[in-house]
Enzyme design. Structure first.
Site, PDB file in Angstrom:
ATOM      1  N   GLU A  88       4.060   8.139  -2.382  1.00 16.47           N
ATOM      2  CA  GLU A  88       4.195   6.820  -2.995  1.00 16.47           C
ATOM      3  C   GLU A  88       5.528   6.750  -3.739  1.00 16.47           C
ATOM      4  O   GLU A  88       5.926   7.707  -4.420  1.00 16.47           O
ATOM      5  CB  GLU A  88       3.032   6.572  -3.960  1.00 16.47           C
ATOM      6  CG  GLU A  88       3.174   5.415  -4.910  1.00 16.47           C
ATOM      7  CD  GLU A  88       3.325   4.078  -4.209  1.00 16.47           C
ATOM      8  OE1 GLU A  88       4.185   3.288  -4.651  1.00 16.47           O
ATOM      9  OE2 GLU A  88       2.599   3.826  -3.229  1.00 16.47           O
ATOM     10  N   PHE A 140       2.275   5.361   1.359  1.00 17.79           N
ATOM     11  CA  PHE A 140       2.229   4.207   0.454  1.00 17.79           C
ATOM     12  C   PHE A 140       0.881   4.239  -0.266  1.00 17.79           C
ATOM     13  O   PHE A 140       0.126   3.276  -0.262  1.00 17.79           O
ATOM     14  CB  PHE A 140       2.419   2.888   1.209  1.00 17.79           C
ATOM     15  CG  PHE A 140       3.704   2.807   1.993  1.00 17.79           C
ATOM     16  CD1 PHE A 140       4.868   2.372   1.387  1.00 17.79           C
ATOM     17  CD2 PHE A 140       3.739   3.148   3.337  1.00 17.79           C
ATOM     18  CE1 PHE A 140       6.051   2.288   2.106  1.00 17.79           C
ATOM     19  CE2 PHE A 140       4.914   3.068   4.068  1.00 17.79           C
ATOM     20  CZ  PHE A 140       6.083   2.637   3.451  1.00 17.79           C
ATOM     21  N   CYS A 192      -5.641 -21.842  -3.992  1.00 25.62           N
ATOM     22  CA  CYS A 192      -6.404 -21.976  -2.737  1.00 25.62           C
ATOM     23  C   CYS A 192      -5.754 -23.051  -1.871  1.00 25.62           C
ATOM     24  O   CYS A 192      -5.242 -24.038  -2.391  1.00 25.62           O
ATOM     25  CB  CYS A 192      -7.850 -22.398  -3.003  1.00 25.62           C
ATOM     26  SG  CYS A 192      -8.729 -21.417  -4.218  1.00 25.62           S
ATOM     27  N   CYS A 241      -1.272  -6.265   4.772  1.00 26.03           N
ATOM     28  CA  CYS A 241      -1.522  -7.572   4.163  1.00 26.03           C
ATOM     29  C   CYS A 241      -0.627  -8.634   4.776  1.00 26.03           C
ATOM     30  O   CYS A 241      -0.475  -9.724   4.220  1.00 26.03           O
ATOM     31  CB  CYS A 241      -1.305  -7.504   2.643  1.00 26.03           C
ATOM     32  SG  CYS A 241       0.362  -7.002   2.160  1.00 26.03           S
ATOM     33  N   ASP A 257      -0.447   2.170   4.370  1.00 28.38           N
ATOM     34  CA  ASP A 257      -0.751   0.877   3.747  1.00 28.38           C
ATOM     35  C   ASP A 257       0.510   0.341   3.071  1.00 28.38           C
ATOM     36  O   ASP A 257       0.625   0.365   1.842  1.00 28.38           O
ATOM     37  CB  ASP A 257      -1.892   1.043   2.736  1.00 28.38           C
ATOM     38  CG  ASP A 257      -2.271  -0.269   2.055  1.00 28.38           C
ATOM     39  OD1 ASP A 257      -1.895  -1.337   2.566  1.00 28.38           O
ATOM     40  OD2 ASP A 257      -2.937  -0.220   1.002  1.00 28.38           O
TER      41      ASP A 257
END
Length: 394
Positions: free
Chosen positions: A278, A260, A59, A350, A324
């Site tokens: 994929e 993906f 974190c 992401c 993705d």
């Protein structure tokens, strides 16, 4: 400087930023930074709950409350878009609660220390508590220390933990234990901790030592075989938020391409027929098996979309596209999407930077960004995920 400065925002790496551009570690928006560098906590500065903060690299933002963390996520996306000359409606982030991470990679030293790496270091924080891991994963930390002492590794190990339908799936990288004593210790460990599977990999692929029944993960109600250390959305809450956003884009499209596709997180959530591509052989085989078991109309193809992206002509066969890609994005596939006539695209990412780069190409091809749904799956980290709705301008 004699007066205190106010922290206005949090930079990409987690430092608070003042109006005059100073970067202050562990400061939250609204904090006051005095001349001597001391921080007076503002309304969004919370007491970090974990004793390992800020040493642990798991974190970076435990000092932020949820309001500030949400704004950090929005700012990361807006900043990446602005860098490409873009803007869009960015919705309120969907934040995963503490202790919900269902997959993680811990590290273990021969001494028995088990935990995440120290921030910007290869040293290991010997975890005594963790506020991000699911309880089922953290419960293995102490037993793993005891197992490490028995196995006596000669180097650092990587421990890949995933919470599957049957329990915890554990892959240990860096050792292939041999001998009767090791085998007995592994079996006893797996039984005592009710593991779904335990495998070891010394560099030549996973060797399963414990798997009472086939390990699966349920995606949109469909059990799918789970290869060791497979990619999976970090939390169930995060997965649900991304799936809901993608479904809002696709709506009732009769034929969808899932690019993906991985294990089928989005393919299994689609209402109609799905083409799933994929590059990972194990992942696409698992998706194929899961689709066959569920009798779902999902056609799978083992295809490297970097070397062989779908062409505009291939894309035009679909009513909607779901994409993705990994953190690097999908530049080649984005170029083809920009030239296609597909009416709707759900882009899941992401990495806001590679997302903004790809989407700029698509927008320049005559598309618009309808909205972006941010998702905070990696609690108190600088990692940002999102799902975006793209449509062709009429």
């Amino acid at each position: 400087m004699t007066e205190a400065s106010t922290i206005l925002r949090v930079a990409a790496r987690g430092e608070g930023v003042t109006g005059d551009g100073r970067h202050v570690p562990f400061a939250a928006p609204g904090d006051q930074v005095r001349a001597d560098g001391a921080i007076e906590a503002g309304p969004h500065h919370q007491v970090p709950p974990c004793r390992h903060f800020p040493e642990c690299g798991g974190c970076q933002l435990q000092h932020l409350d949820d309001t500030a963390w949400s704004q950090f996520i929005v700012d990361r996306i807006a900043g990446a878009l602005a860098g490409q000359g873009l803007s869009a409606e960015i919705r309120e982030p969907a934040l995963s609660p503490p202790r919900t991470r269902r997959r993680a990679t811990l590290h273990a030293e021969p001494s028995g220390r088990v935990g995440f790496a120290v921030e910007k270091s290869h040293a290991i924080v010997d975890l005594a508590e963790c506020h991000v891991l699911a309880p089922e994963l953290f419960a293995l930390v102490a037993p793993l220390r005891r197992l490490i002492h028995v196995l006596r590794p000669k180097r650092r190990l990587d421990l890949h933990l995933t919470l599957a339908d049957q329990g915890v799936d554990l892959l240990v990288n860096g050792i292939l234990p041999e001998g009767l004593a090791a085998a007995e210790a592994i079996t006893a460990f797996a039984e005592a901790n009710r593991l779904a599977r335990m495998a070891f990999d010394e560099g030549y692929g996973p060797e399963v030592r414990w798997e009472p029944e086939g390990v699966t993960v349920t995606l949109s109600g469909n059990p799918v075989p789970l290869p060791p250390a497979s990619f999976l959305q970090a939390t169930r809450e995060g997965e649900a938020a991304l799936v809901q956003a993608v479904q809002a884009v696709v709506e009732d499209a009769p034929v969808v391409a899932d690019l993906f596709a991985g294990l089928g997180t989005f393919a299994f959530a689609m209402p109609g027929r799905v083409y799933a591509a994929e590059a990972g052989r194990e992942a696409i085989m698992s998706l194929k098996v899961g689709a066959a078991r569920a009798q779902r109309p999902i056609f799978t193809e083992h295809r490297d979309l970097y070397r062989r992206p779908l062409t505009p002509a291939e894309l035009d066969r679909f009513a909607a596209i779901v994409i993705d890609p990994p953190r690097a994005g999908a530049k080649e596939q984005a170029q083809a999407l920009a030239s296609s006539r597909v009416p709707r695209v759900a882009y899941v990412s992401c990495n806001p930077s590679s997302f903004a780069r790809d989407v700029k190409m698509i927008v320049e091809g005559g598309w618009r960004i309808d909205w972006i749904q941010p998702v905070g799956q990696f609690r108190w980290s600088t990692h940002v995920e999102l799902a975006a709705s793209l449509s062709r301008q009429s």
